[in-house]
Design an enzyme around this catalytic site. Structure first.
Site, short mmCIF file in Angstrom:
data_model
loop_
_atom_site.label_atom_id
_atom_site.label_comp_id
_atom_site.label_asym_id
_atom_site.label_seq_id
_atom_site.Cartn_x
_atom_site.Cartn_y
_atom_site.Cartn_z
N ARG A 152 0.79 -1.32 0.08
CA ARG A 152 -0.08 0.04 -0.16
C ARG A 152 0.84 1.11 -0.11
NH1 ARG A 152 -4.51 0.50 -1.73
NH2 ARG A 152 -5.54 -1.02 -0.45
N GLN B 118 -8.58 -7.04 -9.19
CA GLN B 118 -8.47 -5.48 -8.97
C GLN B 118 -6.93 -5.24 -9.35
OE1 GLN B 118 -10.18 -2.66 -8.48
NE2 GLN B 118 -9.13 -1.49 -7.32
N ARG C 192 1.21 -6.50 -9.84
CA ARG C 192 1.80 -5.97 -8.61
C ARG C 192 1.98 -6.83 -7.43
NH1 ARG C 192 -3.16 -2.70 -5.92
NH2 ARG C 192 -4.98 -4.40 -6.42
N HIS D 18 0.69 3.57 -10.49
CA HIS D 18 -0.36 4.02 -9.44
C HIS D 18 0.28 4.64 -8.35
CE1 HIS D 18 -3.60 3.81 -6.51
NE2 HIS D 18 -4.42 3.21 -7.15
N ASP E 201 -12.24 10.05 -6.81
CA ASP E 201 -11.73 9.02 -7.58
C ASP E 201 -12.03 9.18 -9.00
OD1 ASP E 201 -11.95 5.47 -7.01
OD2 ASP E 201 -10.83 6.71 -8.45
N GLU F 3 -2.12 9.17 -11.30
CA GLU F 3 -1.52 8.02 -11.80
C GLU F 3 -1.50 7.92 -13.60
OE1 GLU F 3 -4.70 6.20 -8.68
OE2 GLU F 3 -4.19 4.94 -10.54
O1 TA6 Z 1 -6.63 4.32 -8.65
C1 TA6 Z 1 -7.75 4.57 -7.88
C2 TA6 Z 1 -8.34 3.36 -7.44
O2 TA6 Z 1 -8.89 2.48 -8.71
C3 TA6 Z 1 -9.43 3.33 -6.56
O3 TA6 Z 1 -10.81 3.29 -6.86
C4 TA6 Z 1 -9.27 2.72 -5.33
O4 TA6 Z 1 -9.69 1.48 -5.32
C5 TA6 Z 1 -7.61 2.40 -5.32
O5 TA6 Z 1 -7.22 2.45 -6.85
C6 TA6 Z 1 -6.97 1.50 -4.65
O6 TA6 Z 1 -7.13 0.13 -5.10
P1 TA6 Z 1 -6.39 -1.23 -4.30
O7 TA6 Z 1 -6.97 -2.47 -5.17
O8 TA6 Z 1 -5.25 -0.82 -4.27
O9 TA6 Z 1 -7.09 -0.89 -3.00
#
Ligand code: TA6
Length: 333
Positions: free
Chosen positions: A77, A95, A100, A178, A223, A282
């Site tokens: 994080r 996601q 990563r 990111h 966001d 990003e």
């Molecule tokens: O880049 C923004 C985003 O897509 C937000 O919607 C939020 O979810 C963030 O990324 C963090 O995502 P993660 O999967 O690292 O918790």
């Protein structure tokens, strides 16, 4: 002598070494880059993840949560997670894709770089799909990542992704660096360069809106995916009198994110108040996925500078020579 002790002892002797391989949190392999004027950066092979970038005074410029988890499958994080081959949930993979939370390797034989460099503070990493990856994303690729520190302490990331499918199939992906920038106080931050652009609002089912003519300021959760942005964006931290200049190539979009208080509390690897000290801006390719035929290669470049805000009023420190356009328009070769 334990790994950390040895690396600490080694560090003094190797302080000047531009590249040091050592152990980090949870004994994960990391590479430390140092630049003669004192700036430095750290990259974990876990995720090909930059977790530190410091200026010549040793000031940290990237945010990493005190609650960050350095253990697979959780992504670290903070720092600069790499979202590939999918940004967010723009697809049916996990996601932000799988790059990563994979272990990358040191690339011992990278192809020559288009622009030869005299710079020595850099490292080349490589990621290729494992069996388990091919089951969820059936495409062969070679992802080469160079992380470099310029003589002036700028941080540069260059991604070169090649389609190595032997079955003649093209593939498409979305992408983001990111980046979590460390700021003094989010309510003192302005983001310039995205004025009047269209964006997709992730807080409103990605409905499309047009940004105002002013800089972005932060008063609540934000966001957004800004579409077709300029190649240069500035993040001004008034309290710190510091401006981050983001330059990008091959990455037409930009995401701006701050979770604010509620989302912060909902994230187990993020401190409740930490949203006050970070902002994500990003460099990304989202709206129009990148498509590569076999043998084709895409280049996505990110260049980060931290300059005293007084310099950033539309012009940069004259002493720092930075290329304006860093990747030719067509980032696929
Ligand atoms: O880049 C923004 C985003 O897509 C937000 O919607 C939020 O979810 C963030 O990324 C963090 O995502 P993660 O999967 O690292 O918790």
């Amino acid at each position: 002598m334990s790994a950390s002790a040895s690396s600490t002892a080694g560090d003094e002797k190797q302080e000047a070494a531009p590249v040091t391989h050592c152990k980090g949190v949870n004994d994960l392999d990391k590479v430390v880059l140092r630049e003669v004027r004192g700036s430095s950066a750290e990259v974990y092979l876990y995720g090909g993840h930059v977790t530190s970038w410091k200026d010549e005074h040793g000031d940290e410029l990237l945010f990493v949560s005190n609650k960050a988890i350095f253990k697979s499958p959780k992504a670290i994080r903070g720092g600069i997670p790499i979202c590939f081959p999918q940004f967010s949930n723009f697809g049916n993979l996990e996601q932000h894709g799988f790059a990563r939370n994979r272990i990358w390797a040191i690339d011992t034989d990278p192809p020559a770089f288009p622009v030869p460099t005299s710079n020595t503070a850099y490292v080349d990493l490589i990621l290729k799909p494992a069996e388990e990856d091919l089951k969820i994303w059936p495409h062969s690729f070679e992802y080469r990542l160079r992380v470099a520190l310029s003589p002036g302490g700028d941080l540069m990331l260059t991604s070169r992704i090649r389609n190595t499918n032997a079955d003649g199939k093209a593939f498409s992906f979305t992408f983001a660096y990111h980046t979590y920038f460390k700021v003094s106080d989010i309510s003192e931050v302005r983001v310039e360069g995205l004025e009047t652009l269209d964006y997709l609002d992730n807080l409103q089912d990605r409905a499309r809106f047009t940004e105002q003519g002013d800089a972005i300021v932060f008063e609540s959760e934000l966001d957004r995916i800004y579409l077709g942005t300029p190649s240069k964006i500035a993040i001004i931290d008034h309290e710190k009198k510091r401006t981050f200049v983001v330059r990008k190539g091959g990455l037409p979009d930009a995401v701006v994110w701050n979770p604010w208080d509620k989302k912060a509390k909902a994230m187990s690897d993020f401190g409740d108040d930490e949203y006050k000290r970070m902002v994500c801006v990003e460099a990304a390719a989202i709206e129009k996925p990148v498509t590569l035929k076999p043998g084709e290669e895409w280049t996505g470049k990110l260049e980060l500078s931290a300059v005293p805000s007084s310099y950033y009023s539309g012009q940069l420190d004259p002493d720092r020579v930075i290329q304006d356009s860093i990747v030719p328009e067509d980032s696929i070769s």
